[in-house]
Design an enzyme around this catalytic site. Structure first.
Site, PDB file in Angstrom:
ATOM      1  N   ILE A 483     -19.425 -26.031   9.454  1.00 23.36           N
ATOM      2  CA  ILE A 483     -18.500 -27.173   9.051  1.00 23.36           C
ATOM      3  C   ILE A 483     -19.057 -28.186   7.811  1.00 23.36           C
ATOM      4  CG2 ILE A 483     -16.772 -27.092  10.853  1.00 23.36           C
ATOM      5  CD1 ILE A 483     -18.479 -29.497  12.102  1.00 23.36           C
ATOM      6  N   PHE A 488     -30.302 -31.283   5.243  1.00 24.93           N
ATOM      7  CA  PHE A 488     -30.785 -31.132   6.309  1.00 24.93           C
ATOM      8  C   PHE A 488     -30.896 -29.778   6.825  1.00 24.93           C
ATOM      9  CE2 PHE A 488     -26.829 -31.064   8.082  1.00 24.93           C
ATOM     10  CZ  PHE A 488     -26.087 -32.000   7.293  1.00 24.93           C
ATOM     11  N   GLY A 489     -29.924 -29.005   6.422  1.00 27.33           N
ATOM     12  CA  GLY A 489     -29.324 -27.675   6.924  1.00 27.33           C
ATOM     13  C   GLY A 489     -27.948 -27.692   7.111  1.00 27.33           C
ATOM     14  N   VAL A 491     -24.137 -27.874   9.737  1.00 32.43           N
ATOM     15  CA  VAL A 491     -23.663 -28.224  10.714  1.00 32.43           C
ATOM     16  C   VAL A 491     -22.432 -27.340  11.264  1.00 32.43           C
ATOM     17  CG1 VAL A 491     -22.297 -30.226  11.716  1.00 32.43           C
ATOM     18  CG2 VAL A 491     -23.789 -30.490   9.866  1.00 32.43           C
ATOM     19  N   LYS A 505     -25.928 -30.010  14.864  1.00 33.99           N
ATOM     20  CA  LYS A 505     -26.643 -29.891  13.260  1.00 33.99           C
ATOM     21  C   LYS A 505     -27.891 -29.567  13.321  1.00 33.99           C
ATOM     22  CE  LYS A 505     -28.406 -34.086  11.333  1.00 33.99           C
ATOM     23  NZ  LYS A 505     -28.021 -35.372  10.633  1.00 33.99           N
ATOM     24  N   ASP A 601     -28.148 -45.813   5.014  1.00 32.94           N
ATOM     25  CA  ASP A 601     -27.616 -44.455   4.391  1.00 32.94           C
ATOM     26  C   ASP A 601     -26.032 -44.555   4.228  1.00 32.94           C
ATOM     27  OD1 ASP A 601     -27.660 -42.383   2.478  1.00 32.94           O
ATOM     28  OD2 ASP A 601     -28.299 -40.701   3.915  1.00 32.94           O
TER      29      ASP A 601
END
Ligand SMILES: *[C@@H]1O[C@H](CO)[C@@H](O)[C@H](O)[C@H]1NC(C)=O
Ligand SMILES: *[C@@H]1O[C@H](CO)[C@@H](O)[C@H](O)[C@H]1NC(C)=O
Ligand SMILES: *[C@@H]1O[C@H](CO)[C@@H](O)[C@H](O)[C@H]1NC(C)=O
Length: 813
Positions: A483, A488-489, A491, A505, A601
């Site tokens: 999704i 970071f990669g 999810v 995640k 962030d």
């Protein structure tokens, strides 16, 4: 005039109370009501709270102070007793058996004692009621029931080193023996019967279905029954009904002390009317601590006046609490007779407990199901404790563990970092230009200072999940469940064994989000829980995996609802609500614990929306504990997201919570304008949203940049206010920016200025998602802010919701 009126009211109230006492015939054998720190007795709701300096009260203490404040809150909360050393109250008990203990905490500042910072533990007999509690700003009433077998009850308050304990009031009184059962059936993966005689219980939730609050004044045992709307999963299929006259206590075992007619006389029902073949559950979800057993008590009373019995199923966490529940069978067919049912469930790895009622397959006629009231009580664990810090299982959170993230930096390295940063920014901008319209990846960047050392002992933190459980939940990381993708990669959407929907995640092997960020995020998230912060469900660090499991947020990111996707656009009112929700989350981060937490962030891609479009702040990978800890507050690396970065932080490396305020100002602009922060496809002067918007604002033409989709909904006053807040948030110097608390307050004001023509109807009809985004005739659920004002300050679990209500109550009395 006023005095006379108050007087009349008091007489009237006492009259009604007398009637109630009389008709229930309940007067507790042991009954101690204490107003702590007060020099005089205090009468509240016709009950007299005795001063704890009175000779009848047995208080053992080395050092204590009585504190006083003048306020508009209940007179019970005008005083507190402060303990600077271990202290205890001892109550002689005449009637052995179950007692209720209610502890009232209402922190305020008295001389050098700021009670919001007090840290202490509370125990009663051999049970730990509260372990290393830090009060925070919210007021709180904690309720426990203990079976007393000796001739006295001892309540002990132990402050932590260099801190103190405090308390505003205590209630200790005997319970009607039938109130707490001797045992109850265990449901779920284990079965059997749990004997409750030796167990202590803590009230976690006490809820009245039908969305009506029942106050302490009207309950025979001074309980507070909270309206259920807060916990209800809004699928548009629940309706609230009320028919108090139908309740008939003359029948069998259920007495008014179990729950009053006001509780049995209202219900939340499955609304199958629009479509008689509707087959769905009505579900409520509660926050709980894993590692405990919970006694769940369901209250039923058929107030519907239908001749045919309603058969339905009752579930806790998807396990049957009752299959084809048939109320008349238990009430000897007495019409309107109340009934309650107890079940025990062990919650091992989830922080949620869900309760559902849904139609039975053998029901004749159209499907139906209902519930009138619900109580959830936590059972002490094998260590005799109620605190997660002393959890049965090997998971526990240790908030004291702080990763040494902030490392002072030599001036030389500092210059290097700035240079690298500038280069990076330039590259980034060029890359961005090259990728017009393509980039969906998160625009996060970071330069690793390399100096930060993170020592992370997994045994100390959070909810560790085995890798196989996550493989199972995500169908072995099936691509169709992805999704989101970011630096970071990926999810994934997943479903845990207990049916909890989760977002998983998984940091890739070449993850940009390094180990340190992974750790920071788990650490931050496991420290707090708040309605407007995405909650942590667990993590996995087996082998080289870096996996974090969060609660699933149905409606994705705020960004997706503003531009660049096909998601439905949000109305102006909804946008304001989303801003308020996220401001609340950030305000909590900044002020909710001893040390300020800076998110670092804040951006629209990190604000997520749940199924009701309630906003929650996510992604704490870069968060830092604020300047309280670190005097120099020069950080190793500038991190954050392009376009959202505080210019002052960029140039001076000074990190304060005002950097978040700046980024939030940028988010507010995105919300107003429905466009990206940097849009290279636009002419130069419009490319940077902040520059462009400030220019328009200065010229007094803010309306020029409003998202055309909402232009005709915005009231000019609301827009003007919003523009002012944005401008202040974006001030060059952090000192000139407002605090998140001010932002929150002003946003609420902007919402008020917008008017409330769109409020949900008072009968609490739930709104479907389609309604929520419908721009003109939406019936928006506004529960999240009518309940708001207090939960912004404190980690919310049920207890805080209670606290909220108590404050509200206190304010009224
Ligand atoms: C109601 O919930 C139970 C337990 O989660 C589930 O098995 C059942 O299928 C649900 N019923 C409907 C109609 O959704
Ligand atoms: C609760 O505490 C009592 C007394 O210490 C103990 O006997 C009982 O086993 C505990 N309950 C659980 C569920 O472990
Ligand atoms: C409590 O509220 C006060 C004023 O509203 C604020 O200054 C303080 O930082 C808050 N403290 C905590 C621990 O939330």
């Amino acid at each position: 005039m006023v005095i006379v009126r108050t007087f009349e009211l008091e007489i009237w109230v006492s009259f009604v109370l007398c009637l109630i006492c009389f008709s229930f015939g309940f007067s507790p054998e042991d009954n101690y009501l204490i107003d702590c720190g007060s020099s005089t007795n205090t009468s509240v709701d016709n009950r007299v709270f005795v001063s704890d300096s009175s000779s009848s009260i047995n208080l053992l203490t080395q050092e204590n102070i009585s504190a006083e404040i003048s306020s508009n809150y209940s007179s019970l909360y005008h005083t507190a007793r402060i303990f600077t050393g271990p202290s205890s109250y001892s109550f002689p008990i005449k009637q052995k058996g179950r007692l209720w203990i209610r502890l009232h905490f209402f922190p305020f500042v008295y001389e050098k004692y700021n009670m919001t910072l007090a840290k202490f533990s509370v125990s009663a007999q051999s049970f730990t009621l509260i372990k290393e509690y830090q009060s925070g700003n919210g007021s709180l009433v904690k309720e426990y029931s203990l079976n007393i077998t000796s001739d006295k009850l001892v309540l002990t308050f132990t402050p932590l080193a260099n801190s103190f304990a405090f308390l505003n009031a205590i209630e200790v009184f005997s319970l009607p023996p039938e109130l707490i059962p001797e045992g109850a059936t265990i449901i779920g993966s284990q079965t059997g019967n749990q004997n409750l005689q030796k167990q202590a219980l803590e009230t976690v939730a006490r809820v009245n279905m039908g969305n009506e609050t029942v106050t302490r004044q009207t309950d025979p045992l001074w309980r507070l029954w909270v309206a259920d709307d807060l916990f209800l999963v809004h699928n548009g299929l629940a309706k609230f009904v009320s028919n108090v006259k139908a309740v008939n206590f003359t029948g069998e075992k259920t007495k008014e002390e179990i729950a009053p007619a006001d509780v049995y006389g209202t219900a939340t029902m499955l609304n199958s009317e629009p479509n008689p073949s509707t087959n769905a559950n009505v579900t409520w979800i509660f926050d709980v601590d894993p590692g405990f057993e919970y006694l769940v008590r369901f209250h039923f009373c058929d107030i519907s006046n239908t001749p045919q019995p309603i058969l339905f199923n009752v579930y806790i966490n998807s396990w049957y609490a009752s299959h084809d529940f048939n109320l008349p069978k238990f009430t000897s067919k007495t019409i309107g007779a109340p009934y309650y049912m107890d079940s025990i469930i062990r919650v091992s790895d989830s922080r949620k407990l869900s309760v559902s009622v849904g139609p039975s397959a053998i029901q004749e006629g159209y499907p139906n199901a209902f519930l009138n009231g619900l109580e959830i009580m936590k059972v002490n664990n094998s260590r005799g404790s109620f605190d997660v810090l002393e959890s049965n299982s090997n998971f526990s959170t240790d908030s004291k563990m702080k990763v040494g993230l902030i490392v002072g930096l030599a001036a030389g390295l500092f210059v290097v970092v700035v240079l690298v940063l500038v280069l990076f920014l330039l590259c980034r901008r060029r890359k961005k230009l090259a990728q017009i319209g393509h980039s969906k990846a998160e625009d996060k960047f970071g330069i690793n200072g390399g100096g930060a050392t993170a020592i992370f002992s997994s045994s100390k933190i959070g909810y560790r999940y085995p890798f196989v459980a996550i493989q199972e939940a995500t169908n072995n990381f099936n691509e169709s469940l992805v999704i989101g993708v970011g630096g970071f990669g990926k999810v994934y959407k997943g479903v845990l064994r207990d049916k909890t929907m989760v977002a998983v995640k998984r940091g890739g092997s070449q993850s940009h989000q390094g180990l340190a960020e992974f750790r920071t995020e788990i650490e931050m998230l496991s420290q707090f829980r708040h309605r407007h912060l995405v909650s942590l469900i667990g993590y996995c660090d087996e082998k080289d995996e870096m996996i974090i499991i969060y609660e699933y947020m149905e409606n994705g990111t705020l960004k997706n609802h503003l531009y660049g996707s096909n998601f439905p656009s949000l109305s102006w009112r909804k946008r304001l609500e989303v801003c308020i929700g996220s401001a609340r989350g950030l305000h909590y981060l900044h002020t909710g614990s001893t040390n300020t937490i800076i998110h670092r962030d804040v951006k629209s891609a990190n604000i997520l929306l749940d199924e009701n479009f309630m906003a929650k702040v996510a992604d704490f990978g870069l968060s830092k504990t604020g300047p309280n800890l670190d005097q120099t507050h020069v950080s190793t690396a500038v991190k954050g997201s392009f376009g959202y970065l505080d210019p002052e932080y960029l140039t001076r490396q000074q990190l304060t919570e005002k950097s978040d305020v700046y980024s939030f100002g940028v988010v507010m602009l995105e919300v107003l304008c429905g466009r990206p922060v940097i849009d290279p496809s636009l002419p130069r002067e419009k490319m940077n949203l902040v520059e462009w918007a400030i220019k328009c604002q200065n010229r007094g033409h803010l309306e020029d940049i409003v998202d055309p989709k909402i232009m005709d909904q915005i009231k000019p006053e609301s827009l003007k206010k919003f523009g002012e807040i944005v401008e202040k948030c974006l001030a060059e110097s952090g000192l000139d920016r407002p605090s998140m608390g001010d932002v929150l307050w002003n946003l609420e004001y902007a919402l008020q200025l917008q008017g409330n023509e769109e409020k949900s109807s008072p009968n609490g009809e739930t709104s479907s998602q389609a309604n929520l985004v419908n721009q003109s005739h939406s019936t928006i659920s506004i529960t999240d802010f009518s309940m708001g004002s207090v939960d912004d300050l404190a980690g919310v679990s049920m207890s805080k919701v209670f606290a909220q209500i108590v404050q509200e109550e206190a304010r009224e009395s």
